[in-house]
Every structure is written in structure tokens, then in C-alpha cells.
Design a protein around this motif. Sequence first.
Motif, PDB file in Angstrom:
ATOM      1  N   SER A  10       0.898  -1.100  -0.304  1.00  0.00           N
ATOM      2  CA  SER A  10       0.211   0.339   0.287  1.00  0.00           C
ATOM      3  C   SER A  10       0.900   1.905  -0.662  1.00  0.00           C
ATOM      4  N   SER A  11       2.067   1.243   0.268  1.00  0.00           N
ATOM      5  CA  SER A  11       2.642   2.339   0.484  1.00  0.00           C
ATOM      6  C   SER A  11       4.112   2.400  -0.861  1.00  0.00           C
ATOM      7  N   ASP A  12       3.449   1.575  -1.550  1.00  0.00           N
ATOM      8  CA  ASP A  12       4.454   1.243  -3.059  1.00  0.00           C
ATOM      9  C   ASP A  12       3.373   2.141  -3.748  1.00  0.00           C
ATOM     10  N   PHE A  13       4.386   3.066  -4.775  1.00  0.00           N
ATOM     11  CA  PHE A  13       3.772   3.830  -5.755  1.00  0.00           C
ATOM     12  C   PHE A  13       4.185   2.496  -7.148  1.00  0.00           C
ATOM     13  N   THR A  14       3.223   3.206  -8.342  1.00  0.00           N
ATOM     14  CA  THR A  14       2.606   2.662  -9.271  1.00  0.00           C
ATOM     15  C   THR A  14       3.484   3.828 -10.348  1.00  0.00           C
ATOM     16  N   LEU A  15       3.958   3.334 -11.351  1.00  0.00           N
ATOM     17  CA  LEU A  15       4.372   4.437 -12.588  1.00  0.00           C
ATOM     18  C   LEU A  15       3.700   4.218 -13.830  1.00  0.00           C
ATOM     19  N   LEU A  16       3.055   5.180 -13.980  1.00  0.00           N
ATOM     20  CA  LEU A  16       2.391   4.392 -15.415  1.00  0.00           C
ATOM     21  C   LEU A  16       3.375   3.798 -16.772  1.00  0.00           C
ATOM     22  N   VAL A  81       9.188  -3.915 -19.647  1.00  0.00           N
ATOM     23  CA  VAL A  81       8.156  -6.079 -20.668  1.00  0.00           C
ATOM     24  C   VAL A  81       8.084  -6.088 -19.059  1.00  0.00           C
ATOM     25  N   SER A  82       7.835  -5.504 -17.938  1.00  0.00           N
ATOM     26  CA  SER A  82       7.077  -5.861 -16.488  1.00  0.00           C
ATOM     27  C   SER A  82       5.804  -5.429 -16.456  1.00  0.00           C
ATOM     28  N   THR A  83       5.086  -6.823 -16.472  1.00  0.00           N
ATOM     29  CA  THR A  83       3.319  -6.273 -16.272  1.00  0.00           C
ATOM     30  C   THR A  83       3.824  -5.540 -14.534  1.00  0.00           C
ATOM     31  N   GLU A  84       4.343  -5.631 -13.055  1.00  0.00           N
ATOM     32  CA  GLU A  84       4.719  -4.945 -12.452  1.00  0.00           C
ATOM     33  C   GLU A  84       5.794  -3.695 -12.340  1.00  0.00           C
ATOM     34  N   LYS A  85       4.212  -2.723 -12.129  1.00  0.00           N
ATOM     35  CA  LYS A  85       5.214  -1.392 -12.464  1.00  0.00           C
ATOM     36  C   LYS A  85       5.785  -0.003 -11.553  1.00  0.00           C
ATOM     37  N   THR A  86       5.840  -1.170 -10.116  1.00  0.00           N
ATOM     38  CA  THR A  86       5.461  -0.713  -8.507  1.00  0.00           C
ATOM     39  C   THR A  86       6.728  -0.247  -8.769  1.00  0.00           C
ATOM     40  N   ILE A  87       6.746   1.239  -7.665  1.00  0.00           N
ATOM     41  CA  ILE A  87       8.310   1.461  -7.058  1.00  0.00           C
ATOM     42  C   ILE A  87       8.303   1.440  -5.550  1.00  0.00           C
ATOM     43  N   SER A  88       8.566   1.161  -4.682  1.00  0.00           N
ATOM     44  CA  SER A  88       8.732   1.858  -3.995  1.00  0.00           C
ATOM     45  C   SER A  88       8.324   3.122  -3.264  1.00  0.00           C
ATOM     46  N   PHE A  89       8.421   3.050  -1.362  1.00  0.00           N
ATOM     47  CA  PHE A  89       8.293   4.388  -1.018  1.00  0.00           C
ATOM     48  C   PHE A  89       9.842   5.050  -1.249  1.00  0.00           C
ATOM     49  N   VAL A  90      10.681   3.711  -0.139  1.00  0.00           N
ATOM     50  CA  VAL A  90      11.658   4.800  -0.313  1.00  0.00           C
ATOM     51  C   VAL A  90      12.257   4.346  -1.698  1.00  0.00           C
ATOM     52  N   ALA A  91      12.187   3.846  -2.693  1.00  0.00           N
ATOM     53  CA  ALA A  91      13.233   3.769  -3.521  1.00  0.00           C
ATOM     54  C   ALA A  91      12.983   5.009  -4.210  1.00  0.00           C
ATOM     55  N   MET A 159       8.319  13.520   0.441  1.00  0.00           N
ATOM     56  CA  MET A 159       8.515  12.387   0.973  1.00  0.00           C
ATOM     57  C   MET A 159       7.255  12.151   2.122  1.00  0.00           C
ATOM     58  N   ASN A 160       7.115  13.787   2.689  1.00  0.00           N
ATOM     59  CA  ASN A 160       6.890  13.469   4.202  1.00  0.00           C
ATOM     60  C   ASN A 160       5.495  14.599   3.780  1.00  0.00           C
ATOM     61  N   VAL A 161       5.157  14.468   2.603  1.00  0.00           N
ATOM     62  CA  VAL A 161       3.758  15.555   2.094  1.00  0.00           C
ATOM     63  C   VAL A 161       2.805  13.515   2.363  1.00  0.00           C
ATOM     64  N   PRO A 162       1.954  13.531   2.197  1.00  0.00           N
ATOM     65  CA  PRO A 162       0.890  13.243   2.584  1.00  0.00           C
ATOM     66  C   PRO A 162      -0.338  12.049   1.100  1.00  0.00           C
ATOM     67  N   TYR A 163       0.248  11.361   1.066  1.00  0.00           N
ATOM     68  CA  TYR A 163      -0.420  11.016  -0.044  1.00  0.00           C
ATOM     69  C   TYR A 163      -1.699  10.031  -0.175  1.00  0.00           C
ATOM     70  N   CYS A 164      -2.136   9.749  -0.762  1.00  0.00           N
ATOM     71  CA  CYS A 164      -3.744   8.528  -0.173  1.00  0.00           C
ATOM     72  C   CYS A 164      -4.466   8.753  -1.810  1.00  0.00           C
ATOM     73  N   GLY A 165      -5.492   7.802  -1.801  1.00  0.00           N
ATOM     74  CA  GLY A 165      -5.927   7.470  -3.043  1.00  0.00           C
ATOM     75  C   GLY A 165      -5.156   6.797  -4.046  1.00  0.00           C
ATOM     76  N   SER A 166      -5.172   7.433  -5.463  1.00  0.00           N
ATOM     77  CA  SER A 166      -4.739   6.830  -6.168  1.00  0.00           C
ATOM     78  C   SER A 166      -2.883   6.690  -5.709  1.00  0.00           C
ATOM     79  N   ARG A 167      -2.498   5.900  -6.586  1.00  0.00           N
ATOM     80  CA  ARG A 167      -0.882   5.542  -6.083  1.00  0.00           C
ATOM     81  C   ARG A 167      -0.468   5.424  -6.885  1.00  0.00           C
ATOM     82  N   SER A 168      -0.769   6.020  -8.636  1.00  0.00           N
ATOM     83  CA  SER A 168      -0.082   5.844  -9.552  1.00  0.00           C
ATOM     84  C   SER A 168       0.267   6.928 -10.220  1.00  0.00           C
ATOM     85  N   ILE A 169       1.445   7.112 -10.366  1.00  0.00           N
ATOM     86  CA  ILE A 169       2.375   8.308 -10.726  1.00  0.00           C
ATOM     87  C   ILE A 169       2.204   8.680 -12.544  1.00  0.00           C
ATOM     88  N   ASN A 170       1.506   9.932 -12.741  1.00  0.00           N
ATOM     89  CA  ASN A 170       1.905   9.916 -14.458  1.00  0.00           C
ATOM     90  C   ASN A 170       3.117   9.956 -14.646  1.00  0.00           C
TER      91      ASN A 170
END
Length: 314
Positions: A10-16, A81-91, A159-170
Motif C-alpha cells: 500500500s506504500s508503493d507507487f505505480t509508474l504509468l 517489459v514487466s507487468t509490475e510497474k511499482t516502485i517502493s516509497f523508499v526507492a 516524501m513527508n507530504v501525505p499521499y492518499c487515494g490513487s498511487r499511480s504516478i503519470n
Amino acid sequence: MTNKRNTTSSSDFTLLGLLVNSEATGIIFTVIFAIFVVAVTANLVMIFLIQVDPQLHTPHLSIMDTLFHCTTVPKLLVDMVSTEKTISFVACGIQIFLYLTMIGSEFFLLGLMAYDRYVAVCNPLRYPVLMNRKVCLLLAAGAWFGGSLDGFLLTPITMNVPYCGSRSINHFFCEIPAVLKLACADTSLYETLMYICCVLMLLIPISIISASYSLILLTVHRMRSAEGRKKAFTTCSSHLTVVSIFYGAAFYTYVLPQSFHTPEQDKVVSAFYTIVTPMLNPLIYSLRNKDVTGASRRIFTRCSSSQKVGMGSS
């Protein structure tokens, strides 16, 4: 086990990505991979030439370009080339820090390189003294320090700004303006701070560049020798080309008001200066800089001579 996994993800982001739902992904992947290989190879060759030939200065621009490329491009290629396009909060935070440090350091280094050109054209006899190896290392260290300040200042706030709802970075990497669009708090004050910080990061080196080239133009105007003018132009042309490309893209991203931006345009411009520019820099310098071409010839001559001596002794 499942709950733990959900909490972590849930803390991961998704890069579109660079292009969403594109049918030309294979072709684009091949082009970007080819650019990446050429860029890294060209910059490593430049680093080798500068280290081997004492007439060339320190290889900090090539080191910055290599690290700059490696900050975003490998992750982009993997995501394509991957179906998983996530990036962790720390990364994501690490990527933001490295990106800001590299781009900020390059801003300052290009400004200091304009001063180097000024000394070379306006004080050629004193150049070996004014721009000795110790001075070059100090200037390069100053550029790295200035760039890292930007990273240390803006990364923790982002990184200290609160993020909620969609985690998809366009976007295809964690660029601050794209990440902030996911914030569920008012970020207007922070965006103003970031804008001021980025303008300062641009204004300081641009002032050095403007002052240096104004003095260079005055010196060239007073030259009576056509050969001297040609030499001055050759000395400055490669640097001016790189400055125009790099600062033009940075000006669009960080200075132009957000009303002039669209996500697609932002990704194209970001792709240009994070993917293409690190490849262009060593090519421009190698093609338009006589010191680099001269160093290449000297090393090639040495290798040829060594090979002939080896064959003769055998």
C-alpha cells in the motif's frame, strides 16, 4: 502473511510509464535501450580519455551524465517489459534525491565550465595556473555540493507530504511535480518553495555563463586574427550547444508555469533530458572539441606503436 503483504504494497507507487497503452512498446524499448548503451559507452570512453590524457581536465560531466542516466533509464526499461510497474516509497525517495543531485550538480558544473572557457579565451597564457588540476577539483566539488543541497532540501519535504487515494504516478520516474499531484494536502506553499529553489539553481549558473560569454565576446571582437576567432569559437561551441539543450529542457520543466504543462508534454521533455541529453553531451564534446579528438588520436597512436613494437619483438 497476506495482511503484511497488503500493508507493504500500500506504500508503493505505480509508474504509468512513458507511453500508456502504446502498441509500439517493443520499438520504443529497443530505441531507449540503444540510446542507453551508446550513452554509457560514450561517457565511459570520455572518462577513460580524460584519465589517461593529462591535457584534459577532470571527467565530472561524464560521471554526472552516467549516473544521471542510470538513475531513471534502467527502471524505465524494466517497467516496459514487466507487468509490475511499482516502485517502493523508499526507492522513489532515493530516485528523487539522486535525480535532483545529478541535475543540480550539472547545472552548476556547466556554469563553471563557462568560466573555464572565459579563462581559456581571455587569459590563455595564465590558463595553466588559473585552471590547474587542484582548482578544477575544487570547482567540481563545489558543483557536487550545490547539487546535493537541492536533493537534501527537497527530497525529505516531498516524501513527508501525505499521499492518499490513487498511487499511480503519470510519469516514467519519480519526478517531484508528477508525485505531488497525488498529494491529499495543500502543497501550494511547498510548490512555491520548490519553484524559488529551482529558479535560483538556474539563475546562479546562468549568471556565470552570461558574464563569462559577454567577456568572451568582447575579447573575440577585439581579436584581429581570423585564426584566433576560429579557435575561440571552437573552444566555446561545444559547451554552448550542451548548455542550450540542457537548460532549455530544464527551463520548461521547472520555470514555465504549470498552466502551460500537460502530462504528455512533461514526459516527452523529461525523456529528452534524462535519456537523450546524456548521450548527446559526450558526442558533442568529442566531435566539436579539438582537445578530445587530439587525445583520441594520441592514445590510438600509442596503442598502434605498442602493437608494432610487440609484433617486432615477437
